[in-house]
Scaffold this active site. Structure first.
Site, PDB file in Angstrom:
ATOM      1  N   GLN A   1     -21.556   9.450  15.800  1.00  0.00           N
ATOM      2  CA  GLN A   1     -22.551   8.386  15.846  1.00  0.00           C
ATOM      3  C   GLN A   1     -23.807   8.789  16.604  1.00  0.00           C
ATOM      4  OE1 GLN A   1     -19.696   5.953  18.252  1.00  0.00           O
ATOM      5  NE2 GLN A   1     -21.529   5.345  19.380  1.00  0.00           N
TER       6      GLN A   1
ATOM      7  N   CYS B   1     -20.713   2.204  17.332  1.00  0.00           N
ATOM      8  CA  CYS B   1     -19.291   2.517  17.160  1.00  0.00           C
ATOM      9  C   CYS B   1     -18.585   1.449  16.331  1.00  0.00           C
ATOM     10  CB  CYS B   1     -18.627   2.642  18.523  1.00  0.00           C
ATOM     11  SG  CYS B   1     -18.779   1.152  19.550  1.00  0.00           S
TER      12      CYS B   1
ATOM     13  N   HIS C   1     -15.787  -0.488  23.079  1.00  0.00           N
ATOM     14  CA  HIS C   1     -15.898   0.613  22.119  1.00  0.00           C
ATOM     15  C   HIS C   1     -14.991   0.374  20.913  1.00  0.00           C
ATOM     16  CE1 HIS C   1     -16.860   4.566  20.683  1.00  0.00           C
ATOM     17  NE2 HIS C   1     -15.653   5.049  20.856  1.00  0.00           N
TER      18      HIS C   1
ATOM     19  N   ASN D   1     -11.963   8.787  16.672  1.00  0.00           N
ATOM     20  CA  ASN D   1     -13.170   8.360  17.361  1.00  0.00           C
ATOM     21  C   ASN D   1     -14.397   8.751  16.532  1.00  0.00           C
ATOM     22  OD1 ASN D   1     -14.809   7.298  19.353  1.00  0.00           O
ATOM     23  ND2 ASN D   1     -14.053   8.625  20.986  1.00  0.00           N
TER      24      ASN D   1
END
Length: 349
Positions: free
Chosen positions: A149, A155, A292, A313
């Site tokens: 990102q 996120c 997150h 992630n």
């Protein structure tokens, strides 16, 4: 004679003390020089360039403190996971969180509307003992390669897209990388603000109302807010009919959902140990201030019986285990480690 011997002893003691101080000073200079060289090597490896000497000095001091902190952790009591000097080593934790974490926990109760109440996996009783849709499973599973990102706090969009990519692949048999940038540019409700944060469920609502998402190839990610390109957005590659929330504070319910497909989850990813996580099962100190968005793509256990969630992630493949983190599963707290069981959801097709 005794006086002479006493003087000699005092003189030798003074020489010893001066020698110790000199040795310590030399050691500090050596360590400083070594750290400077390491910083230069790190800069070259990551392509980091600073605007002037002042900024470089500031970043070096932060780098030095982070390296010392990482070394102290790795050389200390074994906690089951390790840290590394990664691409974020010249950032303070405050700077890192400001640019990488963009899940708006505080807005959930106020801004979310039309909340779904059903949970289709409530009666699931049999699940695979181990499930890996992530690391080493790309050629078989419903997970695209790890994305990055960048310095944009979206996120939440990456999490929503990752679970949608999984649902779409399991339905069609085709793994298609979808566009996060379309969400960043075009989902402009008050709660969702692109690089300045948003909600996963709100992203699902947008995707449904927008009649799907186009491909990443058609609407590529640029890492910053932009104007919605309605022409590109008008060619969806995948659609959803809505989304469902996993019952809160129940890791068993999360397991029931993840056993079927990737699931978007919110966690608290603050602290240096998350910033510099490298390998192992994360058991770090973290709370439940969700900030997150990530994606649960599997689960498993290691030889000593410790269970973990496999989490994809969006900080690039250079972070963690090729972009993934294993987080301890089934802890005593009902919220799960870092609040992983508090706010999970997935799209439906």
């Amino acid at each position: 004679m005794a006086s002479t011997n006493h003087f000699q002893c005092m003189f030798l003691a003074l020489l010893f003390v001066l020698g110790v101080f000199s040795s310590q000073a030399s050691s500090r200079l050596f360590n400083e020089q070594t750290m400077l060289e390491r910083h230069e090597q790190w800069m070259a490896h990551h392509g980091r360039v600073y605007k002037d000497v002042k900024e470089k000095d500031i970043r070096f001091q932060i780098f030095k403190e982070n390296v010392e902190r990482i070394n102290a952790f790795n050389e200390g009591v074994d906690r089951g996971y390790k840290l590394s000097v990664n691409q974020f080593a010249d950032q303070t934790n405050e700077e890192f969180r400001a640019s990488r974490n963009g899940y708006k926990r505080q807005s959930i109760e106020v801004m979310s509307v039309s909340k779904p109440t059903t949970f289709r996996y409530a009666n699931v009783t049999v699940v695979p003992k181990v499930l890996n849709r992530g690391i080493g499973y790309l050629k078989k599973g419903a997970v695209t390669p790890v994305k990055d990102q960048g310095q944009c706090g979206c996120c939440w969009a990456f999490s929503a897209v990752a679970s949608m990519e999984g649902i779409n692949q399991l339905k069609t048999g085709k793994l298609v990388s979808l566009s996060e940038q379309e969400i960043v540019d075009c989902d402009v409700k008050a709660v969702d603000q692109g690089c300045y944060g948003g909600l996963i469920d709100s992203a699902f609502q947008f995707i449904k109302q927008n009649k799907g998402l186009t491909t990443e190839a058609n609407y590529p990610y640029v890492g910053q807010d932009g104007t919605c390109n309605s022409k590109k957005a008008a060619t969806p590659a995948a659609k959803i009919t809505g989304y469902e929330d996993v019952p809160s504070n129940k890791e068993k319910a999360l397991l029931q959902a993840v056993a079927n497909h990737p699931v978007s989850v919110a966690i608290e990813a603050s602290g240096y140990n998350f910033q510099f996580y490298s390998s192992g099962i994360f058991t770090g100190t973290c709370g439940t201030n969700l900030d997150h968005g990530v994606t649960a793509v599997g689960y498993g256990a290691i030889a000593n019986g410790t269970k973990y969630w496999l989490i994809k992630n969006s900080w690039g493949s250079g972070w963690g285990e090729n972009g993934y983190i294993r987080m301890k599963k089934d802890i005593a707290a009902k919220e799960g480690l870092c609040g992983i069981a508090m706010k999970a959801s997935y799209p439906i097709v």
